[in-house]
Design a protein around this motif. Structure first.
Motif, PDB file in Angstrom:
ATOM      1  N   THR A 186     -18.429 -22.296 -36.908  1.00 56.04           N
ATOM      2  CA  THR A 186     -17.643 -23.226 -38.346  1.00 56.04           C
ATOM      3  C   THR A 186     -18.920 -24.239 -39.066  1.00 56.04           C
ATOM      4  O   THR A 186     -19.883 -24.471 -39.380  1.00 56.04           O
ATOM      5  CB  THR A 186     -17.307 -24.199 -37.158  1.00 56.04           C
TER       6      THR A 186
ATOM      7  N   SER B 224     -13.587 -27.551 -43.428  1.00 54.86           N
ATOM      8  CA  SER B 224     -14.533 -26.870 -42.164  1.00 54.86           C
ATOM      9  C   SER B 224     -13.867 -26.216 -41.661  1.00 54.86           C
ATOM     10  O   SER B 224     -12.412 -26.023 -42.058  1.00 54.86           O
ATOM     11  CB  SER B 224     -14.694 -28.175 -40.533  1.00 54.86           C
ATOM     12  N   THR B 225     -13.886 -24.376 -41.731  1.00 54.87           N
ATOM     13  CA  THR B 225     -13.084 -23.483 -41.493  1.00 54.87           C
ATOM     14  C   THR B 225     -14.520 -22.792 -40.226  1.00 54.87           C
ATOM     15  O   THR B 225     -15.365 -22.988 -40.572  1.00 54.87           O
ATOM     16  CB  THR B 225     -13.453 -22.366 -42.849  1.00 54.87           C
ATOM     17  N   ARG B 226     -13.821 -22.133 -39.457  1.00 57.92           N
ATOM     18  CA  ARG B 226     -14.169 -21.019 -38.624  1.00 57.92           C
ATOM     19  C   ARG B 226     -14.566 -19.192 -39.966  1.00 57.92           C
ATOM     20  O   ARG B 226     -13.602 -18.933 -39.845  1.00 57.92           O
ATOM     21  CB  ARG B 226     -13.283 -20.219 -37.990  1.00 57.92           C
TER      22      ARG B 226
END
Length: 232
Positions: free
Chosen positions: A154, A162-164
């Protein structure tokens, strides 16, 4: 012969005869101690990370993998203290934990007088830093770079989003005052860099990272900044 000298001599003997074996009884006769003492010494070396392997049985013995060992290093007190100071100077640098482990091994094989000299000299080195504390990079990220395994992580970008992502790690880039993970981002389908202090949860997968021909050593910093890769 004291134990430190004997440990050093055990490794050197195994390196000299590699890939042949030496039995505990052979070492016991060579160093005039019991086989049990030799077995304890070899076990201690194994636990310290020395790649010594044992073969059971009457004709068994011990051997060392010379491809994964370094020859002896004769460091002075000043040289060993310099290594310690460099490690202390930037706790956010990659592989800091591995560096400290290596330093412990260096001090462990130094003679008692030399080791005392290192400690005495290191006590007279002081580091003052008014910069904000920066967290150390994840050990998972470090292992993934070494093993070239895909990372599942992440990431919080500079906008706070926030990104995965699945990232194929290639290298670590240092652009003061930050460190970046450089690799192929599968979410963006292009090479990207990720500030280590913005990486949240990270897991090393079982998938090997394919070779995409990325070579960070050939990239100009201006190109990285211009393309918006650094500082994402």
């Amino acid at each position: 012969m004291n134990r430190t000298d004997r440990l050093y001599a055990l490794v050197e003997e195994l390196r000299a005869v590699a890939p042949e074996w030496r039995s505990a009884a052979w070492f016991a006769a060579r160093f005039e101690v019991s086989s049990r003492t030799i077995e304890r010494d070899l076990s201690a070396l194994q636990q310290a990370g020395v790649p010594i392997y044992a073969t059971p049985g009457r004709r068994g013995g011990y051997a060392i993998d010379v491809q994964h060992t370094l020859p002896p290093l004769n460091l002075s007190a000043a040289e060993a203290a310099a290594v310690a100071t460099a490690l202390a100077a930037d706790t956010a640098a990659p592989f800091t934990h591995a560096g400290r482990s290596a330093l412990q091994k260096i001090v462990a094989v130094l003679g008692d007088v030399d080791a005392q000299g290192v400690r005495e000299l290191a006590s007279r080195v002081r580091l003052f830093d008014d910069a904000e504390d920066r967290p150390a990079p994840s050990a998972v990220v470090e292992r993934a770079i070494v093993a070239r395994q895909v990372l599942d992580l992440t990431y919080c970008d500079k906008a706070g989003t926030s990104t995965r992502r699945a990232v194929e790690p290639v290298a670590v880039l240092g652009v003061r005052p930050h460190w970046y993970l450089w690799g192929w981002c599968r979410l963006r389908q292009e090479p990207r860099s990720f500030r280590l202090d913005r990486i949240g949860a990270a897991t090393m997968t079982d998938e090997p990272a394919p070779d995409r021909g990325l070579d960070p050593a050939e990239l100009e910093l201006a190109e990285l900044v211009g393309r918006g890769i650094l500082g994402t």
